[in-house]
Design a protein around this motif. Structure first.
Motif, PDB file in Angstrom:
ATOM      1  N   GLU A  58      13.634  -6.963   1.385  1.00 11.54           N
ATOM      2  CA  GLU A  58      14.858  -6.646   2.118  1.00 11.54           C
ATOM      3  C   GLU A  58      15.208  -5.171   1.966  1.00 11.54           C
ATOM      4  O   GLU A  58      15.744  -4.545   2.888  1.00 11.54           O
ATOM      5  N   GLU A  59      14.873  -4.607   0.781  1.00  8.57           N
ATOM      6  CA  GLU A  59      15.200  -3.208   0.533  1.00  8.57           C
ATOM      7  C   GLU A  59      14.437  -2.264   1.470  1.00  8.57           C
ATOM      8  O   GLU A  59      14.887  -1.147   1.737  1.00  8.57           O
TER       9      GLU A  59
ATOM     10  N   GLY B  50      13.286  -3.257   4.685  1.00  4.12           N
ATOM     11  CA  GLY B  50      13.743  -3.504   6.048  1.00  4.12           C
ATOM     12  C   GLY B  50      12.843  -4.479   6.768  1.00  4.12           C
ATOM     13  O   GLY B  50      11.673  -4.674   6.415  1.00  4.12           O
ATOM     14  N   SER B  51      13.376  -5.100   7.796  1.00  3.26           N
ATOM     15  CA  SER B  51      12.656  -6.106   8.565  1.00  3.26           C
ATOM     16  C   SER B  51      11.392  -5.528   9.190  1.00  3.26           C
ATOM     17  O   SER B  51      11.400  -4.411   9.725  1.00  3.26           O
TER      18      SER B  51
ATOM     19  N   SER C  67      15.033  -7.211  16.369  1.00  2.00           N
ATOM     20  CA  SER C  67      15.061  -8.107  15.209  1.00  2.00           C
ATOM     21  C   SER C  67      14.710  -9.536  15.585  1.00  2.00           C
ATOM     22  O   SER C  67      14.129 -10.269  14.789  1.00  2.00           O
TER      23      SER C  67
ATOM     24  N   ARG D 165       7.179  -3.852  12.353  1.00  2.00           N
ATOM     25  CA  ARG D 165       7.671  -2.546  12.793  1.00  2.00           C
ATOM     26  C   ARG D 165       6.821  -1.402  12.263  1.00  2.00           C
ATOM     27  O   ARG D 165       6.874  -0.299  12.791  1.00  2.00           O
TER      28      ARG D 165
END
Length: 660
Positions: A275-276, A278-279, A386, A396
């Protein structure tokens, strides 16, 4: 009553039949229980449609693609009726068929719970048994607005009639582009209205014609796919022509869930998406790093053998480079926003080809250098919304195994031929064997595509001829080409029959012109090369995920992060196994020893969960005889193998790249 003459078309067979005026398609195909609709002059019609003189009518079977869509769209209507019977305040969105199922969107105060879905499915079963009749009627915009005054989303769709292209996310299934129609669900006995919906149709004759269905899950979805619109609640379901097919589909989904690369990635400690970070941005753990390294190393060796030259390019560039290539005007939404410094805008690289063009252009080129094959493991970054980011398969940040071939027009046919053979052979080496090819061409009516008609025709024909030589199914994809040129996509089926898009090969006459690429021909004149784009894996991350699901985590030994684990029966056998592991490592094998305090049977279970290809078990007899015992993934065992023979067997399995 007068007679009318119709032609019944079934595949290549034509039958002329004379019937009375007012005969419906249902009467035309009476007794054919699997026929759920008719195609008349190319348009799908309900079975209640009255055939006319001279028309050509084709039966639509429920198991056909059109038939499945009709079944699933009809089931979506039943679901929407069930929701509104249980939740009268629910407002209707859209409910189109999708691959293997359907969905419907609702505006409700609270998200649906699993208990809600059970209640809705039970109510659907009641509606199905009632045998309600689907009845089509034509209406006007004004009348529809009065009837649907309490349905704000339907009112919005009425405004889209005649411009269905704007009706994103399936709305065109509701309004179409011609006359406006409403479908009524009528009581089988009294004919009274039970429910209605704005819909283009067609539908099944009655709800009893829905053989088997199941609701799957619910979740949020923006109205018409735009983040600017309200968040609705979407319920997904599936429907099939028989209960047996539904059961088979649910079993398939259960197997696919077991193989989900995100789940296996965590269980096998291969990768994670923190999560830190990013998606859509993954990190590979040591074990996953080994698999990735082996994938890349084998591909690199094969490319070197095929005379590719390796290059490297930066992750960021001045924005103007992507204007020159045409990507920013045509692909800007898929790129991250600019970063400004030194008075200029820079962009994260979303594709490698512009930089490869600069390498070609860095000095003068001669025809004697062509074909020039540049190859890079190039990391790129794309702004995926997202809602579509999905593990490693839609990320990504990812690394493309990207190559660009620069050749003469005369070399192009042979280059495409050998390139496609190279791609397919390498995919087979990784364990994929069931392929079909897709030829994506341009839509002449669209302004998306750049370049001349002549260049497109020449490139498309060259790709078609190369594809046909492979003797594989060739599927047309009109309008699916990249903006700069046509492409061949390799579609590969995995172990459970799912189709994945793998390699792409694209011919490009446009970028060489935009970059002013030239070479000196044999006659001394400056000429423009043909550029061929090719990604073999697509991206390393995505191919990693495909292989992980294809093998269900049980990689062949050559790719497995740990190829064998020594299992001692007792602590006294650990030194012997460590000697064996040391010998194996000298031969390039990846062998560990489980020296934990766990009992032997637990160690075996642990390694089975980790899907290790071989377990090397050693007890007193093995130590005394200088042997080991092999335990395979399927639980079978081979005892008393001399150490040298065991090492040779491991080396052989790894070098031959076979599954065990």
């Amino acid at each position: 009553m007068s007679d009318v003459r119709v032609i019944i078309q079934r595949d290549s067979e034509r039958e002329e039949r004379v019937v009375t005026t007012g005969t419906t398609a249902a009467e035309l195909f009476a007794g054919e229980r699997t026929v759920v609709a008719a195609r008349v002059a190319g348009e799908l019609k309900d079975l209640a449609y009255e055939v006319r003189d001279g028309e050509e009518v084709e039966p639509v079977e429920i198991s056909s693609e059109d038939g499945l869509n009709i079944l699933r769209h009809s089931t979506a209507h039943v679901m929407a009726q069930a929701v509104q019977e249980l939740h009268p305040e629910a407002k209707l969105g859209i409910g189109p068929p999708v691959r293997d199922g359907f969905y419907y969107d609702f505006d409700v105060e609270k998200p649906f719970t699993p208990e809600d879905l059970k209640a809705i499915e039970k109510k659907m079963q009641e509606i199905q048994k009632r045998g309600q009749r689907f009845s089509r009627r034509v209406t006007t915009d004004e009348a529809a607005r009065v009837e649907l005054a309490d349905e704000p989303y339907k009112l919005e769709l009425i405004g889209l009639k005649g411009n269905a292209a704007q009706a994103a996310d399936g709305a065109d299934a509701e309004v179409g582009s011609g006359e406006l129609t409403i479908y009524d669900n009528l009581d089988a006995k009294t004919g009274e209205l039970c429910w209605k919906d704005l819909c283009r149709g067609p539908h099944l004759p009655t709800t009893r014609n829905i053989p088997a269905f199941k609701l799957m899950r619910s979740g949020g979805a923006y109205w018409r796919g735009s983040e600017k619109n309200p968040m609705l609640q979407r319920i997904y379901g599936t429907a099939w022509p028989t209960k047996e097919e539904l059961k088979a589909h649910l079993e398939f989904l259960a197997e696919a869930e077991k193989r989900d690369h995100r789940k296996l990635g965590a269980e096998l400690d291969l990768f994670s998406i923190p999560e830190e970070l990013g998606s859509g941005l993954a990190v590979f753990h040591p074990k996953g790093g080994i698999v990735r390294r082996e994938m890349e190393a084998y591909s690199r060796q094969k490319h070197e053998d095929a005379d590719y030259e390796f290059v490297n390019t930066p992750h960021i560039s001045k924005e103007e480079l992507f204007v020159t290539s045409g990507h920013l005007p045509h692909y800007g939404d898929g790129m991250f926003p600019p970063v400004e410094f030194d008075g200029q805008n820079y962009r994260l690289k979303a594709m490698n080809c512009p930089m490869h063009n600069l390498i070609f252009k860095a000095r003068g080129r001669s025809y004697r250098e062509l074909p020039l094959r540049l190859f890079e493991f190039g990391t790129v970054y794309r702004y995926e919304k997202s809602g579509v980011v999905h593990g490693l398969t839609r990320a990504r940040g990812f690394t493309q195994d990207d190559s660009h071939i620069y050749c003469t027009k005369e070399q192009m046919p042979q280059e495409l031929d050998s390139l496609l053979t190279f791609v397919l052979d390498l995919l087979r080496d990784y364990g994929l064997n069931d392929f079909e090819l897709e030829l994506s061409t341009r839509d002449p009516e669209s302004d998306k595509f750049i370049g001349t008609d002549e260049a497109w025709e020449e490139a498309t024909e060259a790709l078609r001829l190369a594809a046909e030589k492979q003797n594989l199914p060739l599927v047309p994809d009109p309008g699916g080409a990249a903006f700069y040129g046509p492409k061949i996509s390799v579609q590969a089926k995995d172990a459970i029959g799912r189709s994945w898009q793998m390699s792409t090969i694209q011919v490009d006459f446009n970028q060489p012109e935009r970059f002013g690429l030239e070479y000196t021909g044999s006659d001394g004149t400056k000429q423009q090369p043909v550029m061929i784009h090719r990604a073999l894996f697509g991206s390393i991350e995505r191919f990693f995920a495909v292989l992980l699901e294809h093998y269900a985590g049980a990689f062949p030994a050559w790719l497995a992060p740990v190829q064998a684990v020594g299992i001692p029966i007792g602590d006294a056998h650990i030194p012997y196994l460590r000697e064996f592991a040391a010998e194996a490592k000298k031969k390039g094998l990846r062998v560990d020893v489980d020296a934990s305090s766990d009992r032997m049977q637990k160690k075996i279970r642990n390694q089975q969960k980790q899907k290790v290809p071989f377990m090397i078990i050693v007890g007193d007899e093995d130590m005394a005889a200088g042997t080991v015992s092999f335990r395979y993934r399927d639980g079978s065992q081979e005892n008393g193998i001399p150490r040298d023979e065991a090492l040779a067997k491991l080396v052989d399995v790894v070098e031959r790249r076979v599954q065990v």
